[in-house]
Write a protein that holds these residues in place. Structure first.
Motif, PDB file in Angstrom:
ATOM      1  N   SER A  80      64.445   7.132  96.687  1.00 52.16           N
ATOM      2  CA  SER A  80      64.782   6.421  95.717  1.00 52.16           C
ATOM      3  C   SER A  80      63.730   5.222  95.602  1.00 52.16           C
ATOM      4  N   GLY A  81      63.909   4.342  96.791  1.00 53.44           N
ATOM      5  CA  GLY A  81      63.189   3.258  97.058  1.00 53.44           C
ATOM      6  C   GLY A  81      61.546   3.558  96.887  1.00 53.44           C
ATOM      7  N   ALA A  82      61.233   4.827  97.312  1.00 49.15           N
ATOM      8  CA  ALA A  82      59.879   4.994  97.405  1.00 49.15           C
ATOM      9  C   ALA A  82      59.252   5.333  96.066  1.00 49.15           C
ATOM     10  N   SER A  83      60.141   6.120  95.195  1.00 54.22           N
ATOM     11  CA  SER A  83      59.951   6.139  93.832  1.00 54.22           C
ATOM     12  C   SER A  83      59.619   5.032  93.139  1.00 54.22           C
ATOM     13  N   THR A  84      60.501   4.175  93.249  1.00 50.60           N
ATOM     14  CA  THR A  84      60.414   2.609  92.553  1.00 50.60           C
ATOM     15  C   THR A  84      59.215   2.216  93.002  1.00 50.60           C
ATOM     16  N   ILE A  85      58.925   1.872  94.156  1.00 51.17           N
ATOM     17  CA  ILE A  85      57.813   1.168  94.677  1.00 51.17           C
ATOM     18  C   ILE A  85      56.635   1.942  93.857  1.00 51.17           C
ATOM     19  N   ASP A  86      56.524   3.150  94.062  1.00 53.26           N
ATOM     20  CA  ASP A  86      55.244   3.738  93.480  1.00 53.26           C
ATOM     21  C   ASP A  86      55.034   3.716  92.053  1.00 53.26           C
ATOM     22  N   ILE A  87      56.019   3.648  91.165  1.00 55.59           N
ATOM     23  CA  ILE A  87      55.847   3.241  90.055  1.00 55.59           C
ATOM     24  C   ILE A  87      55.705   1.926  89.563  1.00 55.59           C
TER      25      ILE A  87
END
Length: 150
Positions: free
Chosen positions: A83-90
């Motif tokens: 979920s952190g990776a998804s947030t950072i990517d967006i």
């Protein structure tokens, strides 16, 4: 819990060389959006309202005096949750066109920085922490507002 150093390592592994100002602002925006979307902090370290916008002093201690950085050995990108990776990517994709100075200027018109900066007496400005709750509320209001526009 993921550290801001892990977030910085992930961002730099993804983006390559960045100005230290842009790295700071991407960590700030990742924290805010993660709070809005997942209801929890992405990292524990505090973010302060400094003159040039939000700054995480834990990062600043390591990049002080540098204009840019290309890697972050103090953290590990592998410790970022899905979920952190998804947030950072967006966040990184959305804010990619902006410079660190653009993002700093942008934060000066946003409630989290304004409240922390203006609530501190002049002699303590730059030392006021940006509240997690204010971040959550502000970014949640942006998110909810975007869902109602077509």
């Amino acid at each position: 819990m993921t550290s801001v150093h892990d977030v910085a390592a992930y961002i730099l592994a993804r983006e390559g060389n960045l100005s230290t100002m842009k790295l700071q602002k991407l960590c700030y925006y990742a924290q805010g959006w993660h709070l809005a979307w997942h209801g929890e902090r992405l990292f524990d370290e505090p973010i302060k309202a400094w003159r040039m916008g939000p700054v995480c002093p834990a990062l600043y201690r390591y990049h002080r005096g540098q204009a840019s950085v290309s890697d972050w050995p103090q953290g590990s990108k592998e410790l970022i949750s899905p979920s952190g990776a998804s947030t950072i990517d967006i966040v990184a994709d959305f804010y990619q066109p902006f410079t660190g100075f653009d993002l700093g200027n942008r934060t000066h018109s946003e409630r989290p920085w304004l409240e922390a900066w203006e609530s501190a007496p002049p002699q303590h400005r730059g030392n006021a922490e940006i509240s997690t709750e204010t971040l959550r509320e502000y970014f949640r209001s942006l998110h909810e507002g975007s869902e109602h526009t077509d």
